[in-house]
Design an enzyme around this catalytic site. Structure first.
Site, short mmCIF file in Angstrom:
data_model
loop_
_atom_site.label_atom_id
_atom_site.label_comp_id
_atom_site.label_asym_id
_atom_site.label_seq_id
_atom_site.Cartn_x
_atom_site.Cartn_y
_atom_site.Cartn_z
CB CYS A 3 -0.95 0.01 1.19
SG CYS A 3 -2.07 -1.39 1.16
CG HIS A 26 -3.31 3.51 2.15
ND1 HIS A 26 -3.74 3.10 0.90
CD2 HIS A 26 -3.35 2.40 2.94
CE1 HIS A 26 -4.01 1.82 0.94
NE2 HIS A 26 -3.79 1.36 2.16
CG ASN A 34 -6.66 -0.89 1.03
OD1 ASN A 34 -5.90 -0.45 0.16
ND2 ASN A 34 -6.23 -1.35 2.19
O1 UT7 Z 1 -3.91 -1.14 3.57
C1 UT7 Z 1 -3.01 -1.80 4.37
C2 UT7 Z 1 -3.30 -1.61 5.77
N1 UT7 Z 1 -4.53 -2.27 6.13
C3 UT7 Z 1 -5.27 -1.73 7.05
O2 UT7 Z 1 -4.94 -0.66 7.49
C4 UT7 Z 1 -6.44 -2.48 7.58
C5 UT7 Z 1 -6.46 -2.33 9.05
N2 UT7 Z 1 -7.54 -3.02 9.74
C6 UT7 Z 1 -8.83 -2.64 9.65
O3 UT7 Z 1 -9.19 -1.77 8.89
C7 UT7 Z 1 -9.81 -3.28 10.61
O4 UT7 Z 1 -9.08 -3.99 11.59
C8 UT7 Z 1 -10.84 -4.23 9.94
C9 UT7 Z 1 -11.82 -3.41 9.13
C10 UT7 Z 1 -10.12 -5.22 9.05
C11 UT7 Z 1 -11.61 -4.98 11.00
O5 UT7 Z 1 -12.25 -4.07 11.91
P1 UT7 Z 1 -12.09 -4.25 13.49
O6 UT7 Z 1 -12.92 -3.20 14.10
O7 UT7 Z 1 -10.61 -4.23 13.78
O8 UT7 Z 1 -12.74 -5.65 13.74
P2 UT7 Z 1 -12.10 -6.98 14.36
O9 UT7 Z 1 -11.11 -7.58 13.40
O10 UT7 Z 1 -11.61 -6.70 15.74
O11 UT7 Z 1 -13.36 -7.90 14.44
C12 UT7 Z 1 -14.48 -7.54 15.24
C13 UT7 Z 1 -15.60 -8.53 14.96
C14 UT7 Z 1 -15.15 -9.99 14.99
O12 UT7 Z 1 -16.19 -10.74 15.56
P3 UT7 Z 1 -16.14 -11.21 17.10
O13 UT7 Z 1 -14.88 -12.05 17.22
O14 UT7 Z 1 -16.07 -9.95 17.90
O15 UT7 Z 1 -17.41 -11.98 17.26
C15 UT7 Z 1 -15.01 -10.35 13.55
O16 UT7 Z 1 -15.19 -11.72 13.29
O17 UT7 Z 1 -16.12 -8.31 13.64
C16 UT7 Z 1 -16.14 -9.55 12.92
N3 UT7 Z 1 -15.97 -9.27 11.51
C17 UT7 Z 1 -17.00 -9.03 10.69
N4 UT7 Z 1 -18.33 -9.00 10.90
C18 UT7 Z 1 -19.12 -8.71 9.84
C19 UT7 Z 1 -14.82 -9.20 10.80
N5 UT7 Z 1 -15.08 -8.90 9.52
C20 UT7 Z 1 -16.44 -8.81 9.43
C21 UT7 Z 1 -17.31 -8.53 8.35
N6 UT7 Z 1 -18.64 -8.48 8.62
N7 UT7 Z 1 -16.87 -8.27 7.10
#
Ligand code: UT7
Length: 323
Positions: free
Chosen positions: A113, A250, A280
């Site tokens: 990225c 980004h 992204n």
């Molecule tokens: O470009 C390169 C750099 N990349 C980034 O900067 C990405 C950085 N990360 C992010 O943007 C975020 O971490 C995400 C958008 C990927 C995820 O958001 P989050 O608020 O960090 O969620 P999480 O990974 O902590 O997951 C929270 C919950 C989980 O469920 P439980 O374990 O709490 O029951 C996940 O399984 O959300 C769940 N989850 C989803 N639910 C519905 C994860 N993805 C999804 C989804 N739809 N698509």
């Protein structure tokens, strides 16, 4: 003092749009979760057979037209991409052929990225030293090919597109500084892995590798690292937060963008946001956002821009530009 000045910008998005509602039918997710946690509403996805160089070509031609330059005037061509058309020749060479350019150096940069910021940093040095007088710098991706469409944690995020700039020497201000970094100690948090044995052609577009990310850990690192690089960039130029007219970040997640804007004390009206419409697009995301705000008239000549990115590697970087 010679600066490298952006004399033209361009971008291109494949026609096909994948909405959050489309994704609701593919994995266990919801439009409201994707909007709230990422800010993404839709993304563009390349057609079968539409390769990274196919997206790069119209973006490059648009940037050249905006700069008033012909392809045969280009004497340096750099493509930042994570999703090259082939292992070799480089996507830059394949694009060079499409543009009808012969003899100029052409090469790819792989910094995920942060790729476009890396490419800008390299091209800037060529222009400043007189080694190039018309550099075409492109970020282009077909990330949909390496997305695991069964993984709701990543498939809602990544998308396809291309953005380009032309750099030329100028005695007026242009790129004031670039700052690029990497730390491979974090390679496993955002990486590509071989597909599992039960992967089907439908779940993997090209069947060779797919993205795996520990999203939450990447999120925290991105927010902290971008906060630090903003300070590093402004300190190097002896500027303060108030001197920045536009943040061109980004486009990974609206919450990461908002955190950086908060750190700069910038209202969101001064931040270029395209993540809602583009998702992204990795190396393409910064030049796509830049071109969007140049073409809609928000970014004007003389404005001070701060470009920043963070990605797999980890890699991170920034560019301070008097546009
Ligand atoms: O470009 C390169 C750099 N990349 C980034 O900067 C990405 C950085 N990360 C992010 O943007 C975020 O971490 C995400 C958008 C990927 C995820 O958001 P989050 O608020 O960090 O969620 P999480 O990974 O902590 O997951 C929270 C919950 C989980 O469920 P439980 O374990 O709490 O029951 C996940 O399984 O959300 C769940 N989850 C989803 N639910 C519905 C994860 N993805 C999804 C989804 N739809 N698509």
């Amino acid at each position: 003092m010679i600066h490298a000045r952006i004399t033209g910008t361009g971008s291109f998005l494949p026609e096909r749009i994948l909405t959050n509602q489309d994704l609701e039918r593919m994995v266990d997710t919801s439009d409201s979760w994707i909007r709230e946690r990422t800010g993404i509403e839709q993304r563009h996805i390349a057609e079968t057979g539409q390769l990274t160089s196919d997206l790069a070509e119209p973006a490059a031609r648009a940037a050249l037209a905006a700069a008033g330059r012909r392809p045969d005037e280009v004497d340096l061509l750099i493509v930042a991409t994570t999703t090259p058309d082939r292992v070799f020749p480089s996507t830059a060479c394949l694009l060079q052929q499409k543009l009808g350019i012969h003899g100029s150096p052409a090469f790819d940069i792989q910094a995920v990225c942060t790729g476009f910021v890396y490419a800008l940093s390299v091209a800037e040095k060529f222009i400043k030293t007189g080694a190039a007088r018309c550099a075409l710098v492109i970020g282009a991706e077909t990330l949909s090919r390496i997305v695991n469409w069964n993984d709701r944690g990543t498939c809602v995020l990544f998308a396809d597109g291309a953005g380009a700039v032309v750099l030329e020497p100028s005695e007026e201000a242009g790129i004031l500084s670039t700052h690029i970094h990497a730390d491979g100690a974090y390679e496993s948090l955002l990486t590509t892995v071989k597909p599992p044995p039960d992967a089907t052609p439908e779940s993997l577009a090209d069947g060779t590798a797919f993205i795996e990310m520990r999203g939450n850990e990447v999120f925290k690192m991105a927010v902290n690292t971008l906060g630090r690089i903003v300070d590093e960039t402004l300190d190097a130029a002896g500027l303060s937060y108030a001197d920045i007219d536009w943040l061109v970040p980004h486009q990974a997640n609206i919450r990461i963008i908002q955190a950086t804007a908060r750190k700069l004390g910038m209202p969101m009206e001064r931040v270029v946001v395209t993540v809602n419409r583009h998702g992204n697009t990795s190396a393409a995301s910064v030049p796509l956002a830049l071109d969007t705000a140049v073409r809609d008239g928000r970014i004007q000549r003389g404005d001070m821009l701060l470009l920043e990115a963070f990605g797999g590697g980890f890699t991170w970087g920034s560019a301070l530009i008097r546009y």
